[in-house]
Design an enzyme around this catalytic site. Structure first.
Site, PDB file in Angstrom:
ATOM      1  CB  ILE A  64      -1.070   0.258   1.630  1.00  0.00           C
ATOM      2  CG1 ILE A  64       0.043  -0.262   2.482  1.00  0.00           C
ATOM      3  CG2 ILE A  64      -2.216  -0.989   0.835  1.00  0.00           C
ATOM      4  CD1 ILE A  64      -0.938   0.245   3.767  1.00  0.00           C
ATOM      5  CE1 TYR A 169       1.633  -2.970  16.747  1.00  0.00           C
ATOM      6  CE2 TYR A 169       1.449  -3.777  18.531  1.00  0.00           C
ATOM      7  CZ  TYR A 169       1.377  -4.195  17.729  1.00  0.00           C
ATOM      8  OH  TYR A 169      -0.109  -4.350  17.165  1.00  0.00           O
ATOM      9  CD1 TRP A 199      -8.087 -11.206  19.545  1.00  0.00           C
ATOM     10  CD2 TRP A 199      -8.682 -10.655  17.694  1.00  0.00           C
ATOM     11  NE1 TRP A 199      -9.409 -10.109  19.820  1.00  0.00           N
ATOM     12  CE2 TRP A 199      -8.994  -9.850  18.493  1.00  0.00           C
ATOM     13  CE3 TRP A 199      -8.915 -10.530  16.584  1.00  0.00           C
ATOM     14  CZ2 TRP A 199     -10.451  -9.051  17.481  1.00  0.00           C
ATOM     15  CZ3 TRP A 199      -9.796  -9.751  15.312  1.00  0.00           C
ATOM     16  CH2 TRP A 199      -9.921  -9.062  16.127  1.00  0.00           C
TER      17      TRP A 199
HETATM   18  P1  NAD Z   1      -0.919 -10.367  10.326  1.00  0.00           P
HETATM   19  O1  NAD Z   1       0.568 -10.355  10.118  1.00  0.00           O
HETATM   20  O2  NAD Z   1      -1.104 -11.986   9.929  1.00  0.00           O
HETATM   21  O3  NAD Z   1      -1.328  -9.590   8.749  1.00  0.00           O
HETATM   22  C1  NAD Z   1      -1.135  -8.091   8.686  1.00  0.00           C
HETATM   23  C2  NAD Z   1      -1.201  -8.730   6.610  1.00  0.00           C
HETATM   24  O4  NAD Z   1      -0.675  -6.774   6.762  1.00  0.00           O
HETATM   25  C3  NAD Z   1       0.008  -9.442   6.833  1.00  0.00           C
HETATM   26  O5  NAD Z   1      -0.416 -10.127   5.750  1.00  0.00           O
HETATM   27  C4  NAD Z   1       0.849  -8.117   5.890  1.00  0.00           C
HETATM   28  O6  NAD Z   1       1.657  -8.880   5.040  1.00  0.00           O
HETATM   29  C5  NAD Z   1       0.041  -6.919   5.643  1.00  0.00           C
HETATM   30  N1  NAD Z   1       0.764  -5.714   5.559  1.00  0.00           N
HETATM   31  C6  NAD Z   1       1.867  -5.078   5.822  1.00  0.00           C
HETATM   32  N2  NAD Z   1       2.050  -4.203   5.384  1.00  0.00           N
HETATM   33  C7  NAD Z   1       1.668  -3.824   4.363  1.00  0.00           C
HETATM   34  C8  NAD Z   1       1.558  -3.045   3.248  1.00  0.00           C
HETATM   35  N3  NAD Z   1       2.903  -1.732   3.493  1.00  0.00           N
HETATM   36  N4  NAD Z   1       0.904  -3.554   2.318  1.00  0.00           N
HETATM   37  C9  NAD Z   1       0.377  -4.459   2.336  1.00  0.00           C
HETATM   38  N5  NAD Z   1      -0.055  -5.187   3.061  1.00  0.00           N
HETATM   39  C10 NAD Z   1       0.418  -4.963   4.244  1.00  0.00           C
HETATM   40  O7  NAD Z   1      -1.536  -9.943  11.988  1.00  0.00           O
HETATM   41  P2  NAD Z   1      -2.436 -10.231  12.492  1.00  0.00           P
HETATM   42  O8  NAD Z   1      -2.292 -10.328  13.277  1.00  0.00           O
HETATM   43  O9  NAD Z   1      -2.915 -10.441  11.188  1.00  0.00           O
HETATM   44  O10 NAD Z   1      -2.876  -9.024  12.114  1.00  0.00           O
HETATM   45  C11 NAD Z   1      -3.929  -7.382  11.345  1.00  0.00           C
HETATM   46  C12 NAD Z   1      -3.887  -6.294  12.748  1.00  0.00           C
HETATM   47  O11 NAD Z   1      -4.215  -6.409  14.018  1.00  0.00           O
HETATM   48  C13 NAD Z   1      -2.529  -5.443  12.832  1.00  0.00           C
HETATM   49  O12 NAD Z   1      -3.358  -3.901  12.755  1.00  0.00           O
HETATM   50  C14 NAD Z   1      -2.181  -5.663  14.534  1.00  0.00           C
HETATM   51  O13 NAD Z   1      -1.348  -4.575  14.586  1.00  0.00           O
HETATM   52  C15 NAD Z   1      -3.714  -6.064  15.554  1.00  0.00           C
HETATM   53  N6  NAD Z   1      -3.476  -6.735  16.207  1.00  0.00           N
HETATM   54  C16 NAD Z   1      -3.395  -7.734  15.901  1.00  0.00           C
HETATM   55  C17 NAD Z   1      -3.276  -8.617  17.431  1.00  0.00           C
HETATM   56  C18 NAD Z   1      -3.908 -10.278  17.371  1.00  0.00           C
HETATM   57  O14 NAD Z   1      -4.505 -11.213  18.147  1.00  0.00           O
HETATM   58  N7  NAD Z   1      -3.647 -11.137  16.170  1.00  0.00           N
HETATM   59  C19 NAD Z   1      -3.111  -8.260  17.978  1.00  0.00           C
HETATM   60  C20 NAD Z   1      -2.930  -6.825  18.214  1.00  0.00           C
HETATM   61  C21 NAD Z   1      -3.038  -6.242  17.286  1.00  0.00           C
END
Ligand code: NAD
Ligand code: UDP
Length: 369
Positions: A64, A169, A199
């Protein structure tokens, strides 16, 4: 039946994105415009595999940051934009703090600006980590709920010093939340903020050497699964003395669906999305997973070993010691309560990991022998 809509999911090929996409495609009739910089391995099963879904989901592989015009086009065509894109793995906060800050703050801005410009509802993913440590960690009475329950509207946010880079972060996420809120008050941005609390579920992260970097350090679920399947000790960072509340991803996705479907109740709010009943010490989580793995596979019980945080992640590692979500706001606005226990979420998740990876990990071990 809910009304038709087009949802743009940024970061759709990650852990949460894959579950959100699956829910929408299987249980709603909406269209989804998804994008991600990685190849869509985690959502392969939804990419045109079944005719009934054909035409309802399109995937664009793009960064992005490098292709803002394409992002703008996707947002223009959507009713709701869900932004998940971020670096969100603690092992990266210390290895690449500049990228972590940019990814979580700077790189989120196009998405925000395009939603302002085209008047779209932005559902932005933040983190429970923005609260830092609770007041009970700073000596206030630990038995008073206001000192340990994290409430969206009353709890202060207290993090470690700048040199403790772990917090870069959380700070970037907090600042982007404040920017989104400011656009809400100044430019009428329709927004909802999600603060996930650990999660868990299938497709979380990766298994190093099998479908990720050989030397990678995934988050705790995948890290413990890797150790169990490789028959190596589970690493307890600083003895695993800290607590986390884990939430089944399918429960959490239901909360996000409520936000999409009830904009009048979700807009203008930041919501904790976690399960306070599933609070557990990391060392006890290791024990639970060791026992469960042995019951599922019939193999002998695994072991643990303790490593310091600095040794495991690098200098600048600090940790949240307790994160328990207050459910007050999400129950009041969306009537959401997560039903799934840690044991049941963990058992289902572990079975999927074992089915997907056990043979590949065994091959990997044989190759290394
Ligand atoms: P994840 O890393 O599995 O998914 C994030 C996705 O974003 C990845 O597939 C990555 O390739 C994509 N991405 C990152 N930068 C990008 C860019 N510049 N252009 C296009 N795509 C890009 O993480 P997740 O666990 O699915 O988390 C998703 C969101 O939820 C994040 O913002 C994270 O901070 C937040 N979060 C998740 C948890 C959790 O429990 N999983 C906890 C706290 C916060
Ligand atoms: N952790 C651990 N062993 C591992 C991976 C993580 O003890 O192999 C600990 C980590 O130090 C933290 C907790 O488990 O205390 C949760 O870590 P995770 O990376 O899942 O994410 P966080 O909740 O810190 O964002």
């Amino acid at each position: 039946m809910s009304e038709e809509k087009t949802v743009c999911i940024v970061g759709v090929a990650g852990f949460i994105g894959s579950h959100l996409l699956e829910k929408i495609i299987r249980e709603r009739t909406w269209n989804v415009l998804g994008c991600d910089m990685v190849s869509p391995l985690k959502i392969q099963q939804l990419l045109g595999a079944e005719k009934k879904w054909a035409g309802r989901f399109s995937f664009t592989q793009m960064d992005i940051v490098k292709e803002p015009a394409k992002l703008k086009e996707l947002i223009k065509q959507s009713d709701v934009v869900i932004n998940l894109a971020a670096i969100c793995n603690p092992s990266e906060y210390i290895k690449q703090p500049v990228n972590t800050i940019n990814s979580n703050f700077t790189d989120a801005q196009d998405c925000i600006n395009f939603c302002v410009e085209h008047d779209k509802h932005l559902i932005h993913f933040s983190t429970c980590e923005i609260y830092g440590r609770p007041l009970s960690s700073y000596g206030l009475p630990a038995d008073e709920p206001k000192n340990y329950l994290l409430d969206e509207e009353t709890t202060p946010m207290i993090m470690g010093p700048v040199s403790a880079q772990r917090w870069c972060y959380a700070c970037a996420k907090q600042l982007v939340e404040r920017l989104i809120y400011a656009h809400g008050t100044e430019n009428n941005l329709k927004f909802t903020i999600v603060r996930p609390y650990n999660w868990i579920g299938p497709r979380m992260d990766y298994i190093p050497g099998v479908d990720g970097k050989d030397d990678g350090q995934p988050r705790v679920l995948a890290s413990f699964m890797t150790a169990l399947m490789k028959e190596e000790p589970l690493v307890l960072v600083n003895g695993g003395e800290v607590f986390r509340t884990f939430c089944a991803v399918e429960d959490a996705i239901d909360a996000v669906m409520k936000m999409v479907e009830n904009p009048e109740k979700s807009q203008g709010h930041a919501f904790n999305v976690g399960n306070p009943d599933n609070n557990i010490k990391v060392a006890d989580l290791a024990e639970l997973m060791i026992n469960m793995y042995s019951e599922i596979t019939g193999k002998p019980k695994g072991t643990t070993r303790t490593v310091s945080g600095v040794e495991y992640y690098g200098p600048g590692y600090e940790d949240s010691d307790l994160r328990i979500p207050s459910m007050r706001l999400i129950q009041q606005q969306l009537g959401w309560t997560p039903p799934t226990s840690l044991k049941s979420a963990m058992e289902a998740t572990m079975k999927v990991f074992i089915e997907k990876y056990a043979d590949k990990v065994a091959d990997l071990k044989r190759g290394q022998a």
